[in-house]
Design an enzyme around this catalytic site. Structure first.
Site, mmCIF file in Angstrom:
data_model
loop_
_atom_site.group_PDB
_atom_site.id
_atom_site.type_symbol
_atom_site.label_atom_id
_atom_site.label_comp_id
_atom_site.label_asym_id
_atom_site.label_seq_id
_atom_site.Cartn_x
_atom_site.Cartn_y
_atom_site.Cartn_z
ATOM 1 N N GLY A 1 13.535 9.436 -24.140
ATOM 2 C CA GLY A 1 12.809 8.270 -23.526
ATOM 3 C C GLY A 1 12.946 8.181 -22.108
ATOM 4 N N CYS A 2 12.957 7.036 -21.655
ATOM 5 C CA CYS A 2 12.617 6.762 -20.016
ATOM 6 C C CYS A 2 14.096 6.781 -19.573
ATOM 7 C CB CYS A 2 12.101 5.459 -19.950
ATOM 8 S SG CYS A 2 10.472 5.125 -20.558
ATOM 9 N N ASN A 3 14.972 6.749 -20.139
ATOM 10 C CA ASN A 3 16.293 6.905 -19.365
ATOM 11 C C ASN A 3 16.868 8.452 -19.421
ATOM 12 O OD1 ASN A 3 16.784 5.909 -22.670
ATOM 13 N ND2 ASN A 3 18.523 7.599 -22.104
ATOM 14 N N ALA A 4 16.103 9.294 -19.997
ATOM 15 C CA ALA A 4 16.647 10.633 -20.068
ATOM 16 C C ALA A 4 16.724 11.581 -18.885
ATOM 17 C CB ALA A 4 15.717 11.492 -21.062
#
Length: 369
Positions: free
Chosen positions: A145-148
């Site tokens: 997701g967006c933290n990756a």
């Protein structure tokens, strides 16, 4: 203020360059509402009060009735690959061009994506399509997701330190329009109003000289930061707040975002930054540059309030949100690129990178110019 981080016994990784790529077509929120014939006032308000002006997207084809038709999961996956490769090619070309490198100079390639599931992953496809050396080591980070982006940068930086003098490349490829579901509900409309398509590439290396560098080029290049450390915090009680899962009703994958996630993220931002700065001798007031994931207006506001930052501190974050929407894992690199091009960093400055996403997780990295 000088940090107390001891001089390392081996060179630290440094960010050499960043490049970005987006689809050719950009749409305003008003245009998208008209294209999809949305007249529900609640959904229209969601789009028009999102702090997003425009987004680059690859929209569904037009059907016989003149409306955009629904795409099958197979069509969405083909969009994920086709559009993803086009965006990645542009981002990689811009990134490597800034340091006079070519794909064959890259010794390690890490690809990040959460908007489709394919095997082999983007790393194998990019190595083939762009002519990387076949001895290039590779890694695919899928589904985080967006933290990756920061999770992967941690791995890429570690590889660079272990292999001084070689170029490592991370590429975030997010064709978010390949993960849309159109059913008129508020759940899917939140996602459809927020995400945009984009790819971002970042080149990392440790030690000098690197293959494509020269004394002349290095003298003309802007100062680049070293990566000092990483810190992360997972929030187990919010593990289901952001999900990308199979939707039986639509026969395709679908995003789910809990309305309370901005406040959960904001509440844990302070402790994550405290862990990042622990042992460095730095205070938050010593951080000159803040690059935060463009997760959405409420997410950005929550982080800003909890960290007691100014709107100016997050100008690149809000600027990327306004011009591109939420670009998932690559958002923070779009913001970093704007900071780099702004020319306001100075030797000795410290900066913090922050991303957040499913898990739920807050990721951070500390930089020094």
């Amino acid at each position: 203020m000088l940090s107390n981080i001891a001089a390392p016994s081996q060179p630290l990784s440094r960010i050499l360059a960043v490049g970005t790529g987006v689809p050719p077509h950009s749409y305003s929120q008003e245009e998208l509402l008209d294209i999809f014939r949305v007249d529900d006032p609640r959904i229209r308000s969601l789009y028009l009060n999102s702090a997003i002006k425009r987004r680059n997207l690859t929209l569904p084809p037009i059907g016989p009735d003149g409306a955009r038709r629904l795409e099958s999961q197979g069509e969405l996956l083909r969009k994920h690959v086709g559009s993803g490769l086009d965006m990645a090619r542009a981002a990689i070309g811009e990134c490597l061009g800034k340091i006079g490198a070519t794909p064959r100079d890259v010794a390690y390639l890490c690809c990040v994506s959460s908007t489709g599931f394919i095997t082999p992953g983007f790393s194998a496809k990019i190595i083939k399509e762009l002519g990387f050396d076949t001895g290039c080591s590779r890694l695919d980070v899928v589904g985080m997701g967006c933290n990756a982006g920061l999770n992967a940068l941690n791995a890429v930086s570690g590889w660079a330190v272990a292999n001084p003098g070689k170029i490592a490349l991370m590429v975030c490829v997010e064709a978010c329009s390949a993960a849309y579901v159109f059913d008129g509900t508020m759940r899917t409309s939140v996602v459809n109003s927020l995400f945009g398509d984009g790819a971002a590439a970042i080149a990392v290396g440790a030690g000098t000289p690197l293959p494509a560098e020269s004394a002349e080029r290095a003298a003309k290049a802007p100062a680049v930061p070293i990566v000092l450390k990483f810190a992360s915090r997972i929030i187990p009680e919010a593990s289901e707040a952001m999900r990308y899962e199979w939707d039986d009703d639509h026969g395709k994958f679908s995003f789910f975002l809990d309305p309370g996630i901005p406040y959960v993220v904001g509440a844990h931002a302070e402790e994550t930054v405290a862990a990042l700065l622990d042992g460095t001798g730095l205070r938050r007031s010593d951080i000159a540059h803040w690059i935060v994931h463009s997760g959405g207006k409420k997410v950005i506001d929550s982080v800003r309030v909890n960290l007691r930052l100014t709107r100016h501190d997050l100008r690149h974050t809000t600027g990327v949100l306004a011009d591109h929407g939420n670009l998932s894992s690559g958002s923070f690199l779009f913001s970093y690129q704007r900071l780099s091009e702004e020319g306001r960093t100075a030797p000795g400055d410290h900066g913090v990178l922050m991303t957040m996403g499913p898990g739920s997780t807050v990721e951070t990295a500390l930089l020094r110019w």
